[in-house]
Write a protein that holds these residues in place. Structure first.
Motif, mmCIF file in Angstrom:
data_model
loop_
_atom_site.group_PDB
_atom_site.id
_atom_site.type_symbol
_atom_site.label_atom_id
_atom_site.label_comp_id
_atom_site.label_asym_id
_atom_site.label_seq_id
_atom_site.Cartn_x
_atom_site.Cartn_y
_atom_site.Cartn_z
ATOM 1 N N ARG A 174 0.209 17.269 -21.986
ATOM 2 C CA ARG A 174 -0.105 18.005 -20.760
ATOM 3 C C ARG A 174 0.297 19.470 -20.878
ATOM 4 N NH1 ARG A 174 2.690 14.158 -16.779
ATOM 5 N NH2 ARG A 174 2.166 12.335 -17.970
ATOM 6 N N ALA A 175 1.470 19.712 -21.468
ATOM 7 C CA ALA A 175 1.929 21.092 -21.648
ATOM 8 C C ALA A 175 0.977 21.853 -22.576
ATOM 9 C CB ALA A 175 3.347 21.107 -22.207
ATOM 10 N N GLU A 176 0.518 21.191 -23.617
ATOM 11 C CA GLU A 176 -0.415 21.826 -24.544
ATOM 12 C C GLU A 176 -1.734 22.148 -23.841
ATOM 13 O OE1 GLU A 176 -2.690 20.604 -28.637
ATOM 14 O OE2 GLU A 176 -0.579 20.028 -28.437
ATOM 15 N N THR A 177 -2.217 21.219 -23.041
ATOM 16 C CA THR A 177 -3.462 21.442 -22.289
ATOM 17 C C THR A 177 -3.310 22.615 -21.329
ATOM 18 O OG1 THR A 177 -4.053 19.109 -22.456
ATOM 19 C CG2 THR A 177 -5.129 20.374 -20.715
ATOM 20 N N LEU A 178 -2.175 22.660 -20.627
ATOM 21 C CA LEU A 178 -1.928 23.778 -19.704
ATOM 22 C C LEU A 178 -1.841 25.103 -20.447
ATOM 23 C CD1 LEU A 178 0.632 22.164 -17.239
ATOM 24 C CD2 LEU A 178 -1.731 22.835 -16.742
ATOM 25 N N ALA B 107 -4.176 28.342 -19.894
ATOM 26 C CA ALA B 107 -3.600 29.656 -19.611
ATOM 27 C C ALA B 107 -4.128 30.690 -20.592
ATOM 28 C CB ALA B 107 -2.074 29.587 -19.678
ATOM 29 N N GLU B 108 -4.244 30.324 -21.865
ATOM 30 C CA GLU B 108 -4.791 31.247 -22.860
ATOM 31 C C GLU B 108 -6.240 31.588 -22.555
ATOM 32 O OE1 GLU B 108 -4.236 29.501 -26.720
ATOM 33 O OE2 GLU B 108 -2.055 29.653 -26.604
ATOM 34 N N THR B 109 -7.012 30.580 -22.146
ATOM 35 C CA THR B 109 -8.412 30.812 -21.792
ATOM 36 C C THR B 109 -8.520 31.762 -20.609
ATOM 37 O OG1 THR B 109 -9.025 28.627 -22.614
ATOM 38 C CG2 THR B 109 -10.573 29.676 -21.123
ATOM 39 N N LEU B 110 -7.696 31.515 -19.588
ATOM 40 C CA LEU B 110 -7.702 32.395 -18.420
ATOM 41 C C LEU B 110 -7.279 33.815 -18.785
ATOM 42 C CD1 LEU B 110 -6.204 30.053 -15.677
ATOM 43 C CD2 LEU B 110 -8.538 30.945 -15.776
#
Length: 96
Positions: A79-83, A87-90
């Motif tokens: 989940r942390a990796e997905t978040l 965040a990087e995409t945003l």
């Protein structure tokens, strides 16, 4: 309903289960029997039927608890990796 005879710790137990679940139940009984053997090795002999089963149950519960802890840790890491990826995409979108 089907009746299945299970051998655990040198004792025979006949239990009922749903039709088709016989092999699964036998497999589970083999796991418990293995833990009874592990418990006996740990204490250097037979403890008695109830204590053999108690120690087998405790060993199995310990394994389940450890698996749950590891699953929770892995789940959190995923989940942390997905978040972090979101965040990087945003951040990349905002930088444009």
């Amino acid at each position: 309903m089907a009746d299945v005879t299970l051998i655990v710790g040198g004792h025979s137990y006949t239990v009922s289960c749903r039709d088709g679940e016989e092999e699964r139940l036998k497999s589970l009984a083999r796991m418990v029997d293995e833990k009874v053997g592990n418990a006996r090795q740990s204490v250097g002999g037979k403890l008695g039927e109830a204590r053999d089963l108690l120690f087998a149950a405790l060993l199995l519960a310990d394994e389940v608890d450890e698996m749950r802890e590891n699953a929770g840790t892995d789940g959190l890491a995923e989940r942390a990796e997905t978040l972090a990826e979101r965040a990087e995409t945003l951040a990349a979108r905002l930088a444009r």
